[in-house]
Design a protein around this motif. Structure first.
Motif, mmCIF file in Angstrom:
data_model
loop_
_atom_site.group_PDB
_atom_site.id
_atom_site.type_symbol
_atom_site.label_atom_id
_atom_site.label_comp_id
_atom_site.label_asym_id
_atom_site.label_seq_id
_atom_site.Cartn_x
_atom_site.Cartn_y
_atom_site.Cartn_z
ATOM 1 N N THR A 157 -27.242 14.436 45.206
ATOM 2 C CA THR A 157 -27.719 12.801 44.263
ATOM 3 C C THR A 157 -26.951 13.065 43.216
ATOM 4 O O THR A 157 -26.405 11.991 42.537
ATOM 5 N N ALA A 158 -26.330 14.247 42.328
ATOM 6 C CA ALA A 158 -26.099 14.736 41.050
ATOM 7 C C ALA A 158 -24.818 14.043 41.598
ATOM 8 O O ALA A 158 -23.899 13.238 40.439
ATOM 9 N N ALA A 159 -23.921 14.330 42.756
ATOM 10 C CA ALA A 159 -22.726 14.413 43.038
ATOM 11 C C ALA A 159 -22.560 12.743 43.432
ATOM 12 O O ALA A 159 -21.514 12.346 43.134
ATOM 13 N N LEU A 160 -23.629 12.452 43.707
ATOM 14 C CA LEU A 160 -23.290 10.666 43.743
ATOM 15 C C LEU A 160 -23.350 10.087 42.835
ATOM 16 O O LEU A 160 -22.225 8.629 43.114
ATOM 17 N N ALA A 208 -25.811 18.451 35.056
ATOM 18 C CA ALA A 208 -27.329 18.372 36.291
ATOM 19 C C ALA A 208 -26.609 18.936 37.281
ATOM 20 O O ALA A 208 -27.492 19.965 37.817
ATOM 21 N N LEU A 209 -25.185 19.195 37.951
ATOM 22 C CA LEU A 209 -24.853 19.539 39.492
ATOM 23 C C LEU A 209 -24.755 20.864 38.666
ATOM 24 O O LEU A 209 -24.571 21.550 39.607
ATOM 25 N N LEU A 210 -23.679 20.557 37.387
ATOM 26 C CA LEU A 210 -23.407 22.872 37.318
ATOM 27 C C LEU A 210 -25.220 23.526 37.561
ATOM 28 O O LEU A 210 -25.010 23.819 37.875
ATOM 29 N N LEU A 211 -25.827 22.499 36.849
ATOM 30 C CA LEU A 211 -26.969 23.610 36.742
ATOM 31 C C LEU A 211 -27.865 23.871 38.628
ATOM 32 O O LEU A 211 -28.166 25.390 38.803
ATOM 33 N N PHE A 212 -27.921 22.922 39.252
ATOM 34 C CA PHE A 212 -28.137 22.868 40.639
ATOM 35 C C PHE A 212 -27.417 23.961 41.140
ATOM 36 O O PHE A 212 -27.082 24.709 42.067
ATOM 37 N N LEU A 213 -25.482 23.763 41.217
ATOM 38 C CA LEU A 213 -25.341 24.516 41.705
ATOM 39 C C LEU A 213 -25.128 26.618 41.520
ATOM 40 O O LEU A 213 -25.250 26.702 41.721
ATOM 41 N N SER A 214 -25.946 26.207 39.971
ATOM 42 C CA SER A 214 -25.820 27.712 39.780
ATOM 43 C C SER A 214 -27.137 28.617 40.037
ATOM 44 O O SER A 214 -27.008 29.007 40.637
ATOM 45 N N LEU A 229 -35.242 30.834 36.721
ATOM 46 C CA LEU A 229 -34.832 29.336 37.603
ATOM 47 C C LEU A 229 -35.374 28.160 37.291
ATOM 48 O O LEU A 229 -35.209 27.105 37.515
ATOM 49 N N PRO A 230 -37.043 27.940 37.195
ATOM 50 C CA PRO A 230 -37.837 26.934 36.776
ATOM 51 C C PRO A 230 -36.939 26.410 35.473
ATOM 52 O O PRO A 230 -36.802 25.687 35.383
ATOM 53 N N ARG A 231 -36.367 27.115 34.714
ATOM 54 C CA ARG A 231 -36.017 26.477 33.056
ATOM 55 C C ARG A 231 -34.753 25.579 33.950
ATOM 56 O O ARG A 231 -34.788 24.834 33.607
ATOM 57 N N PHE A 235 -34.206 21.312 33.467
ATOM 58 C CA PHE A 235 -33.191 21.328 32.672
ATOM 59 C C PHE A 235 -32.109 20.269 33.754
ATOM 60 O O PHE A 235 -31.934 19.139 33.375
ATOM 61 N N GLY A 236 -31.797 20.598 35.412
ATOM 62 C CA GLY A 236 -31.514 20.021 36.069
ATOM 63 C C GLY A 236 -31.896 17.983 36.678
ATOM 64 O O GLY A 236 -31.771 17.499 36.741
#
Length: 321
Positions: A157-160, A208-214, A229-231, A235-236
């Motif tokens: 979703t973030a990438a789109l 958000a995309l960077l957070l999800f990739l991390s 991981l929850p944090r 934030f993502g």
């Protein structure tokens, strides 16, 4: 154990199992000796509160005795051994997602992680850490899968959003001046709204995309599920909500510039339709976000508001026999 104890035994044991602290409080107020009740396996109510993860009952009674830290069962399992066991399924089902279930288990372990008990071995020569790792290895794998699946779906979703808002940023609505390249509609208020919203959406979606990739590239150790991981996921999701809202606002500003100048009646249906995608993503993801915040940042141990109404006098200490 007196007759009064026997009459309260089944009730207090079941109340502890279901975390009904009001019932436990009432029974102990009427019969303090009921604190010594045990079930068929020989577990007292403090041990049962730990085994069944009954945090409200635990908060109510843990201060009553001074020797609860040294309690052991017939197999020489202390309280840290017991908290290392996997919680019953009906307890795990109270929490959404394997990752949050593991986080709650880690929180209980952290609460009872007493240095003097960490190296003690039970009859199977297992330390509390060994018991926890063995009992939770399947839940750890499930939590890893749940976290990856959630992060992957949100990252798509973030990438789109990043793709859409970046394309909108380089395609200026209304065109640009041929001589200087300045947007023709730059003096319009709606154009300013578009520019700010589009930029905000791009930056937050990228974050958000960077957070999800991390999350996808982490090692997924036990301790990562406690806070790290929850944090990141919290934030993502917040950045994803903000980017989605900003993208919709930017799109509405474009529609206003293109169509609503001569047709002001179109503003109302545009605003109504703009709320649709925002409400959808909030409806789907908001419960998860609330659960994450509550599980990560809202304490379940210590002084709680519901304890103020309990009848048990904390000044009285009951020693277990």
């Amino acid at each position: 154990m007196g007759t009064s104890n026997k009459s309260f035994r089944n009730s207090i044991i079941e109340a502890v199992r279901q975390d009904k602290y009001e019932v436990v409080d009432e029974i102990l107020f009427k019969s303090p000796s009921a604190f010594n009740c045990k079930n068929e396996q020989g577990y007292n109510i403090i041990q049962l509160a730990v085994i069944n993860r009954s945090e409200k009952v635990y908060n109510l009674i843990y201060h009553i005795t001074e020797s609860y830290r040294e309690i052991e069962d017939s197999s020489r399992n202390n309280l840290v051994h017991l908290v290392g066991r996997l919680a019953p399924s009906f307890v795990l089902d109270r929490t959404t997602g394997a990752a949050l279930q593991l986080q709650r288990e880690l929180l209980w372990r952290e609460k009872l992680m007493l240095p003097l008990l960490l190296l003690q071995e039970n009859d199977n020569k297992e330390t509390p850490s060994m018991v926890f790792t063995r009992e939770h290895q399947d839940l750890l794998k499930q939590g890893e899968g749940w976290m990856k699946q959630t992060a992957e779906s949100c990252s798509i979703t973030a990438a789109l959003i990043v793709t859409v808002v970046f394309a909108a940023a380089i395609t200026v609505p209304g065109g640009s001046d041929q001589q200087y390249g300045i947007p023709v509609l730059k003096k319009e208020f709606a154009f300013t709204v578009f520019a700010v919203s589009n930029a905000l959406s791009l930056f937050t979606a990228t974050t958000a995309l960077l957070l999800f990739l991390s999350i996808l590239t982490t090692r997924f150790s036990e301790r990562d599920f406690r806070v790290s991981l929850p944090r990141r996921l919290i934030f993502g999701l917040l950045m994803l909500f903000l980017s989605t809202t900003a993208m919709i606002v930017a799109f509405c500003a474009i529609l206003f510039l293109v169509f609503c100048d001569q047709r002001p009646w179109m503003l109302a249906p545009i605003c109504v339709l703009a709320c649709l995608p925002i409400s959808v993503i909030v409806t789907i993801k908001l419960p998860l976000l609330v659960d994450l915040i509550r599980s990560t940042y809202v304490p379940i141990f210590g002084k709680q508001s519901y304890l103020e109404f309990c009848k048990i006098n904390r000044g009285n200490t009951i020693f277990m026999k």
